[in-house]
Design a protein around this motif. Sequence first.
Motif, PDB file in Angstrom:
ATOM      1  N   THR A 192       0.826  -1.212   0.000  1.00 20.60           N
ATOM      2  CA  THR A 192       0.000   0.000   0.000  1.00 20.60           C
ATOM      3  C   THR A 192       0.859   1.260   0.000  1.00 20.60           C
ATOM      4  O   THR A 192       2.085   1.193   0.007  1.00 20.60           O
ATOM      5  N   ASP A 193       0.181   2.399  -0.025  1.00 21.88           N
ATOM      6  CA  ASP A 193       0.790   3.738   0.068  1.00 21.88           C
ATOM      7  C   ASP A 193       1.646   4.104  -1.129  1.00 21.88           C
ATOM      8  O   ASP A 193       2.669   4.787  -1.009  1.00 21.88           O
ATOM      9  N   PHE A 194       1.223   3.681  -2.312  1.00 24.04           N
ATOM     10  CA  PHE A 194       1.930   4.057  -3.529  1.00 24.04           C
ATOM     11  C   PHE A 194       1.423   5.399  -4.061  1.00 24.04           C
ATOM     12  O   PHE A 194       0.224   5.675  -4.029  1.00 24.04           O
ATOM     13  N   ASP A 195       2.347   6.207  -4.561  1.00 26.46           N
ATOM     14  CA  ASP A 195       1.981   7.437  -5.259  1.00 26.46           C
ATOM     15  C   ASP A 195       1.590   7.152  -6.701  1.00 26.46           C
ATOM     16  O   ASP A 195       0.776   7.862  -7.290  1.00 26.46           O
ATOM     17  N   LEU A 196       2.187   6.117  -7.262  1.00 24.79           N
ATOM     18  CA  LEU A 196       1.952   5.757  -8.666  1.00 24.79           C
ATOM     19  C   LEU A 196       2.056   4.251  -8.825  1.00 24.79           C
ATOM     20  O   LEU A 196       2.968   3.624  -8.282  1.00 24.79           O
ATOM     21  N   ILE A 197       1.102   3.679  -9.557  1.00 25.44           N
ATOM     22  CA  ILE A 197       1.183   2.278  -9.973  1.00 25.44           C
ATOM     23  C   ILE A 197       1.189   2.246 -11.496  1.00 25.44           C
ATOM     24  O   ILE A 197       0.345   2.867 -12.140  1.00 25.44           O
ATOM     25  N   VAL A 198       2.141   1.532 -12.053  1.00 25.22           N
ATOM     26  CA  VAL A 198       2.245   1.370 -13.501  1.00 25.22           C
ATOM     27  C   VAL A 198       2.010  -0.103 -13.815  1.00 25.22           C
ATOM     28  O   VAL A 198       2.743  -0.968 -13.339  1.00 25.22           O
ATOM     29  N   CYS A 199       0.971  -0.387 -14.591  1.00 22.17           N
ATOM     30  CA  CYS A 199       0.682  -1.763 -14.992  1.00 22.17           C
ATOM     31  C   CYS A 199       0.152  -1.714 -16.418  1.00 22.17           C
ATOM     32  O   CYS A 199      -1.001  -1.352 -16.653  1.00 22.17           O
ATOM     33  N   ARG A 200       1.001  -2.081 -17.375  1.00 24.19           N
ATOM     34  CA  ARG A 200       0.665  -1.857 -18.784  1.00 24.19           C
ATOM     35  C   ARG A 200       0.740  -3.156 -19.597  1.00 24.19           C
ATOM     36  O   ARG A 200       1.662  -3.929 -19.462  1.00 24.19           O
ATOM     37  N   ASN A 201      -0.275  -3.326 -20.432  1.00 22.08           N
ATOM     38  CA  ASN A 201      -0.287  -4.414 -21.417  1.00 22.08           C
ATOM     39  C   ASN A 201      -0.205  -5.797 -20.774  1.00 22.08           C
ATOM     40  O   ASN A 201       0.449  -6.699 -21.284  1.00 22.08           O
ATOM     41  N   VAL A 202      -0.884  -5.928 -19.635  1.00 24.20           N
ATOM     42  CA  VAL A 202      -0.939  -7.209 -18.936  1.00 24.20           C
ATOM     43  C   VAL A 202      -2.386  -7.658 -18.715  1.00 24.20           C
ATOM     44  O   VAL A 202      -2.750  -8.773 -19.073  1.00 24.20           O
ATOM     45  N   VAL A 203      -3.207  -6.772 -18.143  1.00 30.59           N
ATOM     46  CA  VAL A 203      -4.573  -7.187 -17.774  1.00 30.59           C
ATOM     47  C   VAL A 203      -5.442  -7.496 -18.994  1.00 30.59           C
ATOM     48  O   VAL A 203      -6.480  -8.133 -18.862  1.00 30.59           O
ATOM     49  N   ILE A 204      -5.030  -7.078 -20.182  1.00 34.38           N
ATOM     50  CA  ILE A 204      -5.786  -7.408 -21.392  1.00 34.38           C
ATOM     51  C   ILE A 204      -5.880  -8.920 -21.600  1.00 34.38           C
ATOM     52  O   ILE A 204      -6.768  -9.389 -22.306  1.00 34.38           O
ATOM     53  N   TYR A 205      -4.980  -9.678 -20.999  1.00 40.92           N
ATOM     54  CA  TYR A 205      -4.986 -11.129 -21.169  1.00 40.92           C
ATOM     55  C   TYR A 205      -5.875 -11.833 -20.141  1.00 40.92           C
ATOM     56  O   TYR A 205      -6.079 -13.041 -20.228  1.00 40.92           O
TER      57      TYR A 205
END
Length: 255
Positions: A192-205
Amino acid sequence: MDLEYFKEWVYKEFRIDLKAYKPTQLHRRILSLMSRIGVNSVDEYINLLKKDAGQREKFLDFITINVTEFFRNPDIFNELRNKIKDELLPLNKNLKIWSAACSIGAEPYSIAMILDEIAPGGRHSIIATDIDKGILERAKRGEYSESEIKNIKNDQLNKYFKKQGENYVIDNKIKSIVTFKKHDLILDKYETDFDLIVCRNVVIYFNQDIKDDIYRKFHGSLKKSGLLFVGATESIYNYKDFGFDKASTFIYRKV
């Protein structure tokens, strides 16, 4: 092909939940991989994976979709740079960032370079996670081919990389910002306590239920006004259902 039996075996053996993946795409990918190596049945393929470490590595790399590059979609990455500078840094000089499903590390290292350029005095931390232990070991080395650094500008290349033979190795200063950890987006707990989460081109699957669950957990992992950065094919149309508003085309803000 008994895909359900294969899914159960993969979960027991590798703790990867293939039931979360879209079945048509998954079936096609597995059949394609089996065809390439001349395997004709699930049992034959399982036996091969049990005894051949090289084939296990190929399977894990294939199924976890390790496709990435530095500053993938540069225009969109530039938008993220502006959001970090204009929205996140005024709230917190020391940012905590999560690069989820980081693959070979190009994405978290890209963000680390951005931070070094726009906020060099900060004590920033980037946690970079992936399900694939082998790919994480490669990411820690920070060594890349010429094709993998194609989006890096010459001044960044000169500043942050050293050429060793045919490859380029990233500077230790940038490496020191990033901590790599094994993490399964579907099965493991989220920090927890993130300022930014980057998650790209993964959940599409993933199937829709798993996608929705991941977005809810991302929301819970972010600070208020924290940002979620997704891939160029992953617009979240019902973002309000997960407690976000839209900060940009592929960037969402926790409300």
